[in-house]
Design a protein around this motif. Structure first.
Motif, PDB file in Angstrom:
ATOM      1  N   ARG A  74     -12.867 -13.757  -5.652  1.00 25.55           N
ATOM      2  CA  ARG A  74     -11.519 -14.182  -5.257  1.00 25.55           C
ATOM      3  C   ARG A  74     -11.149 -13.577  -3.916  1.00 25.55           C
ATOM      4  O   ARG A  74     -11.549 -12.457  -3.596  1.00 25.55           O
ATOM      5  CB  ARG A  74     -10.486 -13.739  -6.308  1.00 25.55           C
TER       6      ARG A  74
ATOM      7  N   ARG B 212      -7.591 -13.015  -2.160  1.00 22.23           N
ATOM      8  CA  ARG B 212      -6.155 -13.143  -2.411  1.00 22.23           C
ATOM      9  C   ARG B 212      -5.373 -13.705  -1.237  1.00 22.23           C
ATOM     10  O   ARG B 212      -4.450 -14.483  -1.417  1.00 22.23           O
ATOM     11  CB  ARG B 212      -5.566 -11.775  -2.803  1.00 22.23           C
TER      12      ARG B 212
ATOM     13  N   THR C 199     -12.631  -9.025  -5.586  1.00 24.54           N
ATOM     14  CA  THR C 199     -11.488  -9.639  -4.920  1.00 24.54           C
ATOM     15  C   THR C 199     -11.198  -8.950  -3.596  1.00 24.54           C
ATOM     16  O   THR C 199     -11.232  -7.723  -3.503  1.00 24.54           O
ATOM     17  CB  THR C 199     -10.234  -9.601  -5.820  1.00 24.54           C
TER      18      THR C 199
ATOM     19  N   TRP D  81      -6.941 -19.993 -10.732  1.00 24.07           N
ATOM     20  CA  TRP D  81      -7.566 -18.784 -11.268  1.00 24.07           C
ATOM     21  C   TRP D  81      -7.641 -18.829 -12.787  1.00 24.07           C
ATOM     22  O   TRP D  81      -8.640 -18.417 -13.389  1.00 24.07           O
ATOM     23  CB  TRP D  81      -6.787 -17.541 -10.815  1.00 24.07           C
TER      24      TRP D  81
END
Length: 277
Positions: free
Chosen positions: A272, A274, A163, A146
């Motif tokens: 993204r 997670r 995200t 990241w």
């Protein structure tokens, strides 16, 4: 243009990992530099290095002057970026316990949790200076990826970051907006889809067949699209939009993928997931 990346944030949140990732990316790195010495960085940039990364923590002298120093450096035509690493208390306590390290602000009369709370207060609004990364549920390898991703993009204007996450693992601390999509049909209950993710075609076909998913998508698009110009005018560097379902595998992943695709022609976008390995 000369580049300076400042890595700061809570102790135990991964600043050393981030700094090593930047070193791997070609930055000349300085660990734990006092904020009062930032003025000398400009000299090093002009004389020796094109790209420098430094870490500054709560023990730094005159940490409260950091915003002013940053403005001075930018006035010298230096591209200054700030990475603020954050983590929840439970994760930080676990990390300090596992490594048996002493918190830098701990004293005989304070507990570890109290030291963490004190540091959070000392660092105050430094997160607003740049990009916040919540490392609570990140592996070291994911954090490295990241960080490299953030520094690789062109930092002009606002970056829109989508995200996905799972509510059962906690809400991301770095989110500006959080959308809860747990009310949508869940592919998890279909045995043929359970082990897939929202990136897989079969899961996407399942979700596209439900009108509620399309309506939720349109509502999130409309909300983000309406308020995005306001954040751009506010000179924000990042706007983080988090979409959460129960486990962060199917619905939230699909919606983030589709939202990123929709906005990528309108704004710089990072994506993204997670909970995906």
């Amino acid at each position: 243009m000369k580049q300076l990346i400042i890595v700061t944030g809570l102790s135990g949140s991964g600043k050393s990992i981030a700094l090593r990732a930047l070193e791997d990316s070609g930055y000349y790195c300085i660990d734990n530099l006092p904020a009062t010495m930032l003025d000398t960085i400009a000299e090093h940039l002009h004389a020796n290095h094109q790209r420098i990364a430094i870490s500054i923590d709560s023990r730094s002298a005159a940490i409260e002057t950091l915003p002013a120093h940053i403005e001075q450096l930018r006035a010298q035509n230096i591209d200054v970026q700030v990475l603020f690493l954050e983590s929840n208390v439970e994760t930080l306590v676990k990390r300090f316990s596992e490594t048996r390290r002493k918190h830098p602000l701990s004293e005989s009369s304070t507990t570890l949790a109290e030291s963490i709370a004190l540091e959070r207060d000392l660092l105050g609004g430094l997160g607003s200076l740049g990009h916040v990364i919540d490392t609570s549920y990140l592996s070291a390898n994911t954090l490295r990826g990241w960080v490299k991703e953030v520094v690789s993009i062109e930092h002009t204007g606002l970056t829109l970051l989508f995200t996905s996450f799972g509510f059962k693992h906690g809400i991301p601390l770095d989110a500006d907006f959080v959308f809860d999509v747990r009310c949508l049909p869940n592919p998890h209950y279909d045995p043929a889809l359970r082990d897939l993710t929202g990136r897989d075609e079969k899961v996407q076909e399942f979700l596209k067949d439900h009108a509620a998913v399309s309506e939720m998508m349109q509502d999130i698009r409309a909300y983000v699209g309406k308020w995005l110009p306001c954040f751009i005018q506010d000179n924000r560097s990042y706007l983080t939009v988090a979409v959460g379902c129960t486990g962060g595998q199917h619905r939230s992943v699909y919606l983030v993928e589709m939202l990123s695709l929709y906005f990528k022609d309108k704004q710089k976008v990072l994506t993204r997931h997670r909970e995906l390995k």
